[in-house]
Write a protein that holds these residues in place. Structure first.
Motif, PDB file in Angstrom:
ATOM      1  N   ASN A 135      10.770  10.950  -2.922  1.00 10.11           N
ATOM      2  CA  ASN A 135       9.735  11.678  -2.200  1.00 10.11           C
ATOM      3  C   ASN A 135       9.867  11.366  -0.705  1.00 10.11           C
ATOM      4  N   ARG A 136      10.308  12.345   0.049  1.00 12.16           N
ATOM      5  CA  ARG A 136      10.546  12.175   1.483  1.00 12.16           C
ATOM      6  C   ARG A 136       9.262  11.818   2.221  1.00 12.16           C
ATOM      7  N   LEU A 137       8.147  12.467   1.870  1.00 11.04           N
ATOM      8  CA  LEU A 137       6.879  12.185   2.536  1.00 11.04           C
ATOM      9  C   LEU A 137       6.410  10.762   2.261  1.00 11.04           C
ATOM     10  N   PHE A 138       6.652  10.281   1.053  1.00  5.83           N
ATOM     11  CA  PHE A 138       6.309   8.909   0.713  1.00  5.83           C
ATOM     12  C   PHE A 138       7.112   7.935   1.578  1.00  5.83           C
ATOM     13  N   GLN A 139       8.397   8.187   1.707  1.00  2.00           N
ATOM     14  CA  GLN A 139       9.258   7.328   2.521  1.00  2.00           C
ATOM     15  C   GLN A 139       8.820   7.345   3.982  1.00  2.00           C
ATOM     16  N   GLN A 140       8.474   8.510   4.500  1.00  2.00           N
ATOM     17  CA  GLN A 140       8.020   8.614   5.882  1.00  2.00           C
ATOM     18  C   GLN A 140       6.712   7.851   6.081  1.00  2.00           C
ATOM     19  N   ALA A 141       5.802   7.951   5.123  1.00  2.00           N
ATOM     20  CA  ALA A 141       4.529   7.241   5.227  1.00  2.00           C
ATOM     21  C   ALA A 141       4.766   5.737   5.268  1.00  2.00           C
ATOM     22  N   ARG A 142       5.635   5.264   4.418  1.00  3.08           N
ATOM     23  CA  ARG A 142       5.946   3.824   4.396  1.00  3.08           C
ATOM     24  C   ARG A 142       6.529   3.379   5.732  1.00  3.08           C
ATOM     25  N   GLN A 143       7.421   4.181   6.306  1.00  2.00           N
ATOM     26  CA  GLN A 143       8.014   3.854   7.605  1.00  2.00           C
ATOM     27  C   GLN A 143       6.963   3.855   8.712  1.00  2.00           C
ATOM     28  N   MET A 144       6.050   4.818   8.674  1.00  2.00           N
ATOM     29  CA  MET A 144       5.015   4.900   9.706  1.00  2.00           C
ATOM     30  C   MET A 144       4.084   3.691   9.647  1.00  2.00           C
ATOM     31  N   ALA A 190       2.461   6.307  -9.605  1.00  2.00           N
ATOM     32  CA  ALA A 190       2.981   5.035  -9.085  1.00  2.00           C
ATOM     33  C   ALA A 190       3.043   5.061  -7.560  1.00  2.00           C
ATOM     34  N   GLU A 191       3.476   6.174  -7.001  1.00  2.00           N
ATOM     35  CA  GLU A 191       3.526   6.297  -5.539  1.00  2.00           C
ATOM     36  C   GLU A 191       2.120   6.264  -4.957  1.00  2.00           C
ATOM     37  N   GLN A 192       1.170   6.887  -5.634  1.00  2.00           N
ATOM     38  CA  GLN A 192      -0.214   6.869  -5.152  1.00  2.00           C
ATOM     39  C   GLN A 192      -0.749   5.448  -5.093  1.00  2.00           C
ATOM     40  N   GLN A 193      -0.391   4.629  -6.057  1.00  2.00           N
ATOM     41  CA  GLN A 193      -0.820   3.231  -6.036  1.00  2.00           C
ATOM     42  C   GLN A 193      -0.210   2.496  -4.844  1.00  2.00           C
ATOM     43  N   GLN A 194       1.049   2.751  -4.583  1.00  3.98           N
ATOM     44  CA  GLN A 194       1.710   2.119  -3.439  1.00  3.98           C
ATOM     45  C   GLN A 194       1.130   2.637  -2.123  1.00  3.98           C
ATOM     46  N   LEU A 195       0.804   3.919  -2.080  1.00  9.89           N
ATOM     47  CA  LEU A 195       0.199   4.486  -0.874  1.00  9.89           C
ATOM     48  C   LEU A 195      -1.162   3.846  -0.610  1.00  9.89           C
ATOM     49  N   GLN A 196      -1.905   3.549  -1.670  1.00 11.90           N
ATOM     50  CA  GLN A 196      -3.187   2.878  -1.501  1.00 11.90           C
ATOM     51  C   GLN A 196      -2.997   1.477  -0.921  1.00 11.90           C
ATOM     52  N   GLU A 197      -1.964   0.786  -1.362  1.00  6.35           N
ATOM     53  CA  GLU A 197      -1.660  -0.529  -0.810  1.00  6.35           C
ATOM     54  C   GLU A 197      -1.309  -0.424   0.680  1.00  6.35           C
TER      55      GLU A 197
END
Length: 61
Positions: A3-12, A45-52
């Motif tokens: 998921n490109r958006l997930f990766q970008q969010a993590r980088q930001m 699973a990504e939603q859980q990581q995004l919450q973190e």
């Protein structure tokens, strides 16, 4: 395919954590927008990581 958006969010979030001063406030805002965009098309699973990641941002304020 990742998921490109997930990766970008993590980088930001990482950039926001590394930023200082008034630049950090701008990076936090950008990271929040990236997290919001990533949530729309993420797996459970990504939603859980995004919450973190969101929790990490909340601690920066």
């Amino acid at each position: 395919m990742a998921n490109r958006l997930f990766q970008q969010a993590r980088q930001m979030v990482e950039l926001a954590k590394d930023a200082t001063g008034s630049g950090q406030h701008e990076m936090i805002a950008k990271a929040k927008n990236a997290l919001s965009s990533a949530r729309a098309n993420s797996t459970f699973a990504e939603q859980q990581q995004l919450q973190e990641l969101q929790n990490e941002l909340n601690q920066l304020k």
